[in-house]
Design a protein around this motif. Structure first.
Motif, PDB file in Angstrom:
ATOM      1  N   UNK A  69      77.106  56.725  58.878  1.00  0.00           N
ATOM      2  CA  UNK A  69      78.358  55.976  59.046  1.00  0.00           C
ATOM      3  C   UNK A  69      78.708  55.183  57.794  1.00  0.00           C
ATOM      4  N   UNK A  70      77.703  54.576  57.174  1.00  0.00           N
ATOM      5  CA  UNK A  70      77.958  53.762  55.978  1.00  0.00           C
ATOM      6  C   UNK A  70      76.643  53.457  55.282  1.00  0.00           C
ATOM      7  N   UNK A  71      76.656  53.575  53.948  1.00  0.00           N
ATOM      8  CA  UNK A  71      75.469  53.253  53.151  1.00  0.00           C
ATOM      9  C   UNK A  71      75.882  52.946  51.721  1.00  0.00           C
ATOM     10  N   UNK A  72      74.969  52.415  50.957  1.00  0.00           N
ATOM     11  CA  UNK A  72      75.208  52.141  49.549  1.00  0.00           C
ATOM     12  C   UNK A  72      75.214  53.477  48.810  1.00  0.00           C
ATOM     13  N   UNK A  73      76.251  53.749  48.025  1.00  0.00           N
ATOM     14  CA  UNK A  73      76.290  55.022  47.301  1.00  0.00           C
ATOM     15  C   UNK A  73      75.026  55.219  46.448  1.00  0.00           C
ATOM     16  N   UNK A  74      74.470  56.417  46.539  1.00  0.00           N
ATOM     17  CA  UNK A  74      73.266  56.741  45.784  1.00  0.00           C
ATOM     18  C   UNK A  74      71.975  56.381  46.484  1.00  0.00           C
ATOM     19  N   UNK A  75      72.062  55.702  47.632  1.00  0.00           N
ATOM     20  CA  UNK A  75      70.835  55.333  48.347  1.00  0.00           C
ATOM     21  C   UNK A  75      70.278  56.536  49.085  1.00  0.00           C
ATOM     22  N   UNK A  76      68.993  56.449  49.410  1.00  0.00           N
ATOM     23  CA  UNK A  76      68.346  57.506  50.180  1.00  0.00           C
ATOM     24  C   UNK A  76      68.015  56.974  51.568  1.00  0.00           C
ATOM     25  N   UNK A  77      68.100  57.849  52.538  1.00  0.00           N
ATOM     26  CA  UNK A  77      67.801  57.488  53.915  1.00  0.00           C
ATOM     27  C   UNK A  77      66.318  57.698  54.188  1.00  0.00           C
TER      28      UNK A  77
END
Length: 145
Positions: A69-77
């Motif tokens: 839904x939403x995350x910091x660009x470039x972050x990994x889950x």
């Protein structure tokens, strides 16, 4: 509010008073624990600098559906429920890199950061306020996987 009014309230509402005292102690305990952990908290601006200058890896420990839904660009889950630094491809290669751990509000990130530190990660920090703090600072947000 005078001391007499506070005492009168506590006597007339004992359950609310106990709940308030318990929550206050829980917040104080959590803050002290976080400060003594040796894991730095970063503002969104500090996190951005670390990402740009030292190629920090941002690890979002939110559930996969929340990450989509939403995350910091470039972050990994790397959902907290499944967080295994040795099995996660991007994490296993980042032990010497700066790692910034985040989640929705910043609360779950501290436990994940402690787990990474215990697993041998040397430069672990937490994004203060999590994604909510990131959004409040009007930073960009990505969607999807």
């Amino acid at each position: 509010m005078s001391w007499d009014q506070l005492t009168a309230f506590a006597q007339s509402s004992p359950l609310l008073s106990i709940a308030f005292a318990g929550l206050t102690l829980a917040v104080i305990f959590t803050e002290v624990k976080h400060r003594l952990s040796g894991i730095a908290g970063l503002s969104p601006a500090q996190a951005t600098l670390l990402m740009n200058r030292e190629d920090a890896l941002v690890v979002d420990v939110s559930p996969a559906a929340d990450f989509a839904k939403a995350h910091i660009p470039g972050s990994v889950s790397a959902p907290l429920a499944d967080l295994d630094p040795e099995k996660h491809k991007q994490l296993s290669k980042a032990k010497e890199r700066p790692v910034i751990v985040t989640c929705r509000t910043g609360m779950s990130a501290h436990g994940a950061a402690a787990k990474l530190k215990k697993a041998g990660f040397t430069k672990v920090s937490v994004l203060d306020g999590g994604l909510a703090g990131w959004r409040q600072a009007e930073m960009p947000v990505g969607k999807g996987r």
